[in-house]
Motif scaffolding. Structure first.
Motif: not given
Ligand SMILES: [Mg+2]
Length: 219
Positions: A185-189
């Motif tokens: 993912x482009x942003x992994x939280x």
């Protein structure tokens, strides 16, 4: 907007007070721990597929004769609940026009219980499903194969269909089974993360158990 799609894990992310729903039911129904452990080992050794593992475990529930009402009781007694801020977060992301997706190894009855309109709220739902007959016995099972490392492939499939780049996709998860999808993912939280490996591959770590905390990073 940089991000166009937000993907959620369920157990421990959208739903609080549970690490893995499968384990919650196994423990509540006092399913043979040794047999469970053997099947788990076989999966991690590559002897059986995830689907075979899931089917093995569901068969143990069928053998134990557990009914729909027992699952409901298990969920009530375990005090599972929607994660703080979940509804507000979903509403806000939807209002901003982001696509919302669930990719989870959890079981449909968990969301049916806590978020009955999830099918309308989310554009795509990857989840395991069990169905009951009119007497409350399990009569059909559709285990997802998109758990563990396969979660990443589910995200790739959706992104491709929607003509999105993976860099435009956000993923929020909490555990070991979220590591591979988080790498994609482009942003992994990592949200209320229970696994050090997940924290290592995530772009952001949020410890405050309130999903609204993710919003400022996405919109
Ligand atoms: Mg989880």
């Amino acid at each position: 907007m940089k991000y166009k799609l937000v993907c959620f894990d369920v157990d421990g992310t959208l739903i609080d007070n549970v690490e893995y729903s499968w384990q919650l039911f196994h423990d509540y129904f006092r399913i043979d721990a040794e047999k469970r452990e053997q099947a788990k080992k076989k999966f991690y050794n590559g002897e059986i597929s995830y689907l075979e593992w899931a089917e093995h475990d569901i068969n143990m529930w069928i053998e134990a004769g557990v009914k729909k009402e027992d699952f409901l009781k298990a969920m009530k007694d375990s005090k599972i609940r929607l994660m703080e801020g979940a509804l507000e977060t979903i509403a806000k992301l939807k209002k901003k026009g982001l696509k919302l997706v669930i990719i989870s190894g959890s079981i449909n009855i968990m969301l049916d219980f806590l978020l009955p309109d999830y099918k309308e709220l989310f554009d795509d739902v990857f989840l395991s499903r069990i169905y009951f007959d009119s007497k409350g016995n399990i009569n059909k099972v559709e285990a997802t194969k998109y758990d563990m490392s396969e979660k990443a492939n589910a995200l790739k499939k959706i992104a491709k269909r929607e003509k999105l780049k993976l860099s435009e996709c956000v993923f929020i998860g909490d555990h070991h089974n979220d590591i591979e999808i988080s790498k994609q993912a482009g942003l992994a939280i990592a949200f209320d993360a229970k696994d050090e490996g997940l924290k290592k591959v995530s772009d952001l770590i949020i410890d405050k158990k309130d999903l609204k905390e993710i919003l400022k990073y996405i919109i």
